[in-house]
Design a protein around this motif. Structure first.
Motif, PDB file in Angstrom:
ATOM      1  N   GLN A  89       0.778  -1.147  -0.092  1.00 12.35           N
ATOM      2  CA  GLN A  89      -0.091  -0.024  -0.049  1.00 12.35           C
ATOM      3  C   GLN A  89       0.914   1.385   0.090  1.00 12.35           C
ATOM      4  OE1 GLN A  89      -2.428  -1.068   3.605  1.00 12.35           O
ATOM      5  NE2 GLN A  89      -4.107  -1.326   2.367  1.00 12.35           N
ATOM      6  N   LEU A  90       1.884   1.125   0.941  1.00 10.60           N
ATOM      7  CA  LEU A  90       2.848   2.427   0.701  1.00 10.60           C
ATOM      8  C   LEU A  90       3.411   2.433  -0.590  1.00 10.60           C
ATOM      9  CD1 LEU A  90       4.377   4.581   2.033  1.00 10.60           C
ATOM     10  CD2 LEU A  90       6.314   2.920   2.468  1.00 10.60           C
ATOM     11  N   MET A  91       4.007   1.313  -1.330  1.00  9.41           N
ATOM     12  CA  MET A  91       4.615   1.829  -2.776  1.00  9.41           C
ATOM     13  C   MET A  91       3.407   2.305  -3.566  1.00  9.41           C
ATOM     14  SD  MET A  91       7.327   0.914  -1.913  1.00  9.41           S
ATOM     15  CE  MET A  91       7.910   1.327  -3.731  1.00  9.41           C
ATOM     16  N   ALA A  92       2.082   1.843  -3.432  1.00  4.36           N
ATOM     17  CA  ALA A  92       1.167   2.494  -4.439  1.00  4.36           C
ATOM     18  C   ALA A  92       0.914   3.831  -3.881  1.00  4.36           C
ATOM     19  CB  ALA A  92      -0.132   1.792  -4.083  1.00  4.36           C
ATOM     20  N   LEU A  93       1.062   4.415  -2.680  1.00  3.86           N
ATOM     21  CA  LEU A  93       0.672   5.684  -2.373  1.00  3.86           C
ATOM     22  C   LEU A  93       1.920   6.549  -2.925  1.00  3.86           C
ATOM     23  CD1 LEU A  93      -0.493   8.103  -0.511  1.00  3.86           C
ATOM     24  CD2 LEU A  93       0.935   7.226   1.217  1.00  3.86           C
ATOM     25  N   VAL A  94       3.076   6.176  -2.822  1.00  2.00           N
ATOM     26  CA  VAL A  94       4.212   6.615  -3.113  1.00  2.00           C
ATOM     27  C   VAL A  94       4.175   6.838  -4.803  1.00  2.00           C
ATOM     28  CG1 VAL A  94       6.764   6.699  -3.381  1.00  2.00           C
ATOM     29  CG2 VAL A  94       5.680   6.098  -1.105  1.00  2.00           C
ATOM     30  N   ASP A  95       3.557   6.150  -5.405  1.00  2.45           N
ATOM     31  CA  ASP A  95       3.584   6.216  -6.698  1.00  2.45           C
ATOM     32  C   ASP A  95       2.186   7.027  -7.400  1.00  2.45           C
ATOM     33  OD1 ASP A  95       5.752   4.788  -7.565  1.00  2.45           O
ATOM     34  OD2 ASP A  95       4.741   2.724  -7.693  1.00  2.45           O
ATOM     35  N   GLY A  96       1.475   7.408  -6.440  1.00  5.99           N
ATOM     36  CA  GLY A  96       0.209   8.512  -6.756  1.00  5.99           C
ATOM     37  C   GLY A  96      -0.883   7.468  -7.145  1.00  5.99           C
ATOM     38  N   MET A  97      -0.831   6.168  -6.969  1.00  4.45           N
ATOM     39  CA  MET A  97      -2.064   5.594  -6.987  1.00  4.45           C
ATOM     40  C   MET A  97      -3.010   5.525  -5.874  1.00  4.45           C
ATOM     41  SD  MET A  97       0.147   2.365  -9.031  1.00  4.45           S
ATOM     42  CE  MET A  97      -0.652   1.264  -8.035  1.00  4.45           C
ATOM     43  N   ASP A  98      -4.079   4.574  -6.208  1.00 10.02           N
ATOM     44  CA  ASP A  98      -5.277   4.427  -5.073  1.00 10.02           C
ATOM     45  C   ASP A  98      -4.774   3.554  -4.121  1.00 10.02           C
ATOM     46  OD1 ASP A  98      -7.341   4.504  -3.177  1.00 10.02           O
ATOM     47  OD2 ASP A  98      -8.794   4.489  -4.967  1.00 10.02           O
ATOM     48  N   TRP A  99      -4.147   3.444  -3.091  1.00  9.49           N
ATOM     49  CA  TRP A  99      -3.483   2.608  -2.124  1.00  9.49           C
ATOM     50  C   TRP A  99      -4.660   1.902  -1.576  1.00  9.49           C
ATOM     51  CZ3 TRP A  99      -5.046   2.588   2.867  1.00  9.49           C
ATOM     52  CH2 TRP A  99      -5.573   3.874   3.272  1.00  9.49           C
ATOM     53  N   THR A 100      -5.932   2.347  -1.248  1.00 10.94           N
ATOM     54  CA  THR A 100      -7.004   1.600  -0.787  1.00 10.94           C
ATOM     55  C   THR A 100      -7.494   0.598  -1.499  1.00 10.94           C
ATOM     56  OG1 THR A 100      -8.604   3.065  -1.757  1.00 10.94           O
ATOM     57  CG2 THR A 100      -7.829   3.734   0.267  1.00 10.94           C
ATOM     58  N   ARG A 101      -7.009   0.308  -2.904  1.00  9.37           N
ATOM     59  CA  ARG A 101      -7.253  -0.772  -3.691  1.00  9.37           C
ATOM     60  C   ARG A 101      -6.365  -2.050  -3.547  1.00  9.37           C
ATOM     61  NH1 ARG A 101     -10.342  -0.304  -8.132  1.00  9.37           N
ATOM     62  NH2 ARG A 101     -11.975   1.070  -8.068  1.00  9.37           N
ATOM     63  N   ILE A 102      -5.390  -1.719  -2.779  1.00  9.63           N
ATOM     64  CA  ILE A 102      -4.371  -2.868  -2.526  1.00  9.63           C
ATOM     65  C   ILE A 102      -4.847  -3.622  -1.419  1.00  9.63           C
ATOM     66  CG2 ILE A 102      -1.759  -3.188  -2.089  1.00  9.63           C
ATOM     67  CD1 ILE A 102      -2.486  -1.997  -4.973  1.00  9.63           C
ATOM     68  N   HIS A 103      -5.027  -5.087  -1.367  1.00  8.42           N
ATOM     69  CA  HIS A 103      -5.197  -5.865  -0.075  1.00  8.42           C
ATOM     70  C   HIS A 103      -4.260  -6.895  -0.407  1.00  8.42           C
ATOM     71  CE1 HIS A 103      -8.900  -3.453   0.478  1.00  8.42           C
ATOM     72  NE2 HIS A 103      -9.053  -3.364  -0.595  1.00  8.42           N
ATOM     73  N   ALA A 104      -4.028  -7.392   0.766  1.00 12.80           N
ATOM     74  CA  ALA A 104      -3.426  -8.853   0.814  1.00 12.80           C
ATOM     75  C   ALA A 104      -4.187  -9.859   0.122  1.00 12.80           C
ATOM     76  CB  ALA A 104      -3.310  -9.017   2.225  1.00 12.80           C
ATOM     77  N   PRO A 105      -3.641 -10.893  -0.450  1.00 11.22           N
ATOM     78  CA  PRO A 105      -4.265 -11.988  -1.103  1.00 11.22           C
ATOM     79  C   PRO A 105      -4.894 -12.759  -0.026  1.00 11.22           C
ATOM     80  CG  PRO A 105      -1.963 -12.184  -1.294  1.00 11.22           C
ATOM     81  CD  PRO A 105      -2.300 -10.966  -0.607  1.00 11.22           C
ATOM     82  N   ARG A 106      -6.078 -13.340  -0.347  1.00 10.30           N
ATOM     83  CA  ARG A 106      -6.967 -14.324   0.446  1.00 10.30           C
ATOM     84  C   ARG A 106      -6.246 -15.613   0.364  1.00 10.30           C
ATOM     85  NH1 ARG A 106     -12.943 -12.935  -1.455  1.00 10.30           N
ATOM     86  NH2 ARG A 106     -13.049 -10.787  -0.740  1.00 10.30           N
ATOM     87  N   ARG A 107      -6.219 -16.046   1.568  1.00 10.22           N
ATOM     88  CA  ARG A 107      -5.328 -17.474   1.535  1.00 10.22           C
ATOM     89  C   ARG A 107      -6.575 -18.567   1.562  1.00 10.22           C
ATOM     90  NH1 ARG A 107      -1.224 -17.721   6.429  1.00 10.22           N
ATOM     91  NH2 ARG A 107       0.096 -15.911   5.931  1.00 10.22           N
ATOM     92  N   ARG A 108      -6.137 -19.533   0.500  1.00  6.99           N
ATOM     93  CA  ARG A 108      -7.216 -20.547   0.203  1.00  6.99           C
ATOM     94  C   ARG A 108      -6.639 -21.700   1.053  1.00  6.99           C
ATOM     95  NH1 ARG A 108      -8.028 -20.602  -6.367  1.00  6.99           N
ATOM     96  NH2 ARG A 108      -8.325 -18.669  -6.488  1.00  6.99           N
TER      97      ARG A 108
END
Length: 114
Positions: A89-108
Motif C-alpha cells: 500500500q505504501l508503494m502504491a501511495l508513493v506512486d500516486g495510486m489509490d492505495w485503498t485498492r491494494i489488499h493482501a491476497p486471500r489465503r485458500r
C-alpha cells in the motif's frame, strides 16, 4: 523495495513541510512511538501533493521526499491519529495510486484430492 513485514504508519493530519528528518522523528517520539524501531513514518502536506517518509535504518536517519507534478497523493481522511499501511500500500501511495485498492491476497484452504 520495502520488506513485506516493515511497519508503516501514516500521520493523517498535514504537517509543516519545512520540518527536516530530526524534527519529524521528534514528532514521532512526542507521540509516544519509538523512532528508532525501524518503522517508516509517513507525513503529508496540506496541498496533498507532497510526502515525506522518515525512518531509522539501523545506522542513521533516512528521509524520503516526493512531490507530484499534477495530481495529489491519495491520502486517508483527515482525523486525529495514524493509520497503518502494508508495504504494498505504501508503494502504491508513493506512486500516486489509490492505495485503498491494494489488499493482501486471500489465503485458500488446501483442497483434498479424494
Amino acid at each position: 523495495m520495502i520488506a513485506s513485514g516493515t511497519r508503516v504508519l501514516v500521520e493523517t493530519k498535514p504537517i509543516d513541510f519545512r520540518k527536516g528528518a530530526e524534527a519529524l522523528l521528534a514528532l514521532v517520539r512526542d507521540a509516544g512511538a519509538d523512532p528508532f524501531a525501524g518503522t517508516l513514518y509517513v507525513f503529508r502536506s496540506k496541498r496533498k501533493d507532497r510526502i515525506k517518509i522518515v525512518w531509522w535504518d539501523g545506522s542513521g536517519i533516512c528521509l524520503f521526499t516526493k512531490r507530484l507534478d499534477e495530481a495529489g497523493f491519495c491520502w486517508p481522511r483527515l482525523e486525529d491519529g495514524v493509520i497503518r499501511l502494508s508495504s504494498a500500500q505504501l508503494m502504491a501511495l508513493v506512486d500516486g495510486m489509490d492505495w485503498t485498492r491494494i489488499h493482501a491476497p486471500r489465503r485458500r484452504r488446501p483442497q483434498s484430492l479424494g
